[in-house]
Design an enzyme around this catalytic site. Structure first.
Site, PDB file in Angstrom:
ATOM      1  N   SER A 131       0.835  -1.194   0.000  1.00 12.92           N
ATOM      2  CA  SER A 131       0.000   0.000   0.000  1.00 12.92           C
ATOM      3  C   SER A 131       0.871   1.245   0.000  1.00 12.92           C
ATOM      4  O   SER A 131       2.073   1.196   0.332  1.00 12.92           O
ATOM      5  CB  SER A 131      -0.884  -0.010   1.259  1.00 12.92           C
ATOM      6  OG  SER A 131      -1.513   1.238   1.485  1.00 12.92           O
ATOM      7  N   TYR A 149      -2.793  -0.508  10.557  1.00 16.07           N
ATOM      8  CA  TYR A 149      -2.716  -0.761   9.114  1.00 16.07           C
ATOM      9  C   TYR A 149      -1.357  -0.315   8.578  1.00 16.07           C
ATOM     10  O   TYR A 149      -0.696  -1.060   7.836  1.00 16.07           O
ATOM     11  CB  TYR A 149      -3.839  -0.026   8.397  1.00 16.07           C
ATOM     12  CG  TYR A 149      -3.898  -0.322   6.916  1.00 16.07           C
ATOM     13  CD1 TYR A 149      -4.408  -1.531   6.450  1.00 16.07           C
ATOM     14  CD2 TYR A 149      -3.447   0.608   5.993  1.00 16.07           C
ATOM     15  CE1 TYR A 149      -4.464  -1.812   5.096  1.00 16.07           C
ATOM     16  CE2 TYR A 149      -3.489   0.340   4.633  1.00 16.07           C
ATOM     17  CZ  TYR A 149      -4.004  -0.875   4.193  1.00 16.07           C
ATOM     18  OH  TYR A 149      -4.036  -1.149   2.839  1.00 16.07           O
TER      19      TYR A 149
END
Length: 303
Positions: A144, A157
């Site tokens: 990501s 995250y």
């Protein structure tokens, strides 16, 4: 079929995709199926996964499994090998997220994000590594933009995605002399239920709105999956989706300073307008993971 064989180097190969019931994993399964790949689809959402497998235009089998469980994943890898042959492609895509201030986050939920995103990816690699060594295959880790620049209110995250980046780079170097290629995919916002779940919280939605216009754009899963499938075909070391994310690497060292400066200015303003709260696991996929996780805990607890 002859046209597919000529057009795609992946034709007839076996690929494993985790997190295949929804979002990018679902879309990638379709992209690989169009290239004539035999598919092993893994997720904890058994019914949704079976619907995906039955709809694909290629041979596809599915396994409902918690990717954080070593023994279960070892058994799945053996079953995949028996049914479809040794995997030559493994895509570690499964991931979940939560948002909110670290100080009020639920410790078990925070830990679960790390377990699924980081530990689950490592277990996936470990389980299928014998196949990849035998086939001189390719392992793709889905990461990501959060791997490059951490954002406030998304600590679990961001920590997990930074972790998978380091894990992938370490694994790549380790396997370089054994003819196994290891790649990493840096994705920006994608229109999945996890991102839509984040947008239901005003603070998280506001934070995304303060990003530069290209960085806050949300991309379709099929558009993202097409680029991931091409990366699999090319056995790419890194793929950036969208491609401009590559330029972020150039300014990476400055990002913590910039993000901290913006957070110091914007978070108090946002807190005055909307309360900060722990979100729990985001989206339908997150809720499904939480339900499966709590069921497993209940089954293991002494009566």
């Amino acid at each position: 079929m002859a046209r597919c064989r000529r057009a795609h180097s992946l034709y007839g190969r076996t690929a494993v995709v985790t997190g295949a019931a929804r979002g990018v994993g679902n879309a990638l399964a379709w992209e690989l199926a169009r290239r004539g790949v035999r598919l092993a689809l893994l997720d904890h959402e058994g019914e949704a996964l079976r619907r995906v497998a039955s709809s694909l235009p290629t041979e596809a089998h599915c396994w409902s499994v918690d990717i954080t469980q070593d023994g279960a994943m070892a058994r799945v890898a053996e079953e995949v090998r028996d049914r479809l042959g040794a995997a030559s492609v493994v895509v570690a895509n499964a991931g979940i997220a939560e948002g909110g201030p670290f100080a009020v986050s639920d410790p078990m939920t925070w830990r679960r994000v790390i377990e699924v995103n980081l530990i689950g990816s490592a277990i996936t690699a470990r389980s299928f590594l014998p196949d990849l060594l035998a086939t001189r295959g390719y392992f793709l880790q889905v990461a990501s933009l959060a791997s490059i620049g951490a954002a406030p209110l998304m600590s679990s995250y961001c920590a997990s995605k930074a972790g998978v980046e380091s894990f992938t780079q370490s694994l790549r170097a380790e396997l370089a002399g054994q003819h196994v290629r290891v790649g990493i995919a840096y994705l920006n916002w994608t229109d999945t239920d996890m991102v839509r779940g984040a947008d239901q919280y005003p603070v998280l939605r506001e934070l995304r709105s303060h990003m530069p216009p290209p960085a806050r754009k949300v991309y379709r899963p099929d558009w993202v999956a097409a680029r991931l499938a091409t990366a699999v075909e090319r056995r790419s070391t890194a793929v950036y989706v969208p491609a401009w994310l590559r330029t972020v690497q150039v300014v990476r060292a400055a990002l913590p300073i910039v993000i901290t400066h913006l957070a110091r200015r914007e978070l108090p303003r946002l807190a005055a307008r909307s309360s900060f709260e722990a979100t729990g696991l985001l989206g339908a996929g997150g809720r499904a993971d939480a339900a499966a996780w709590h069921r497993a805990d209940a089954e293991e607890s002494p009566q």
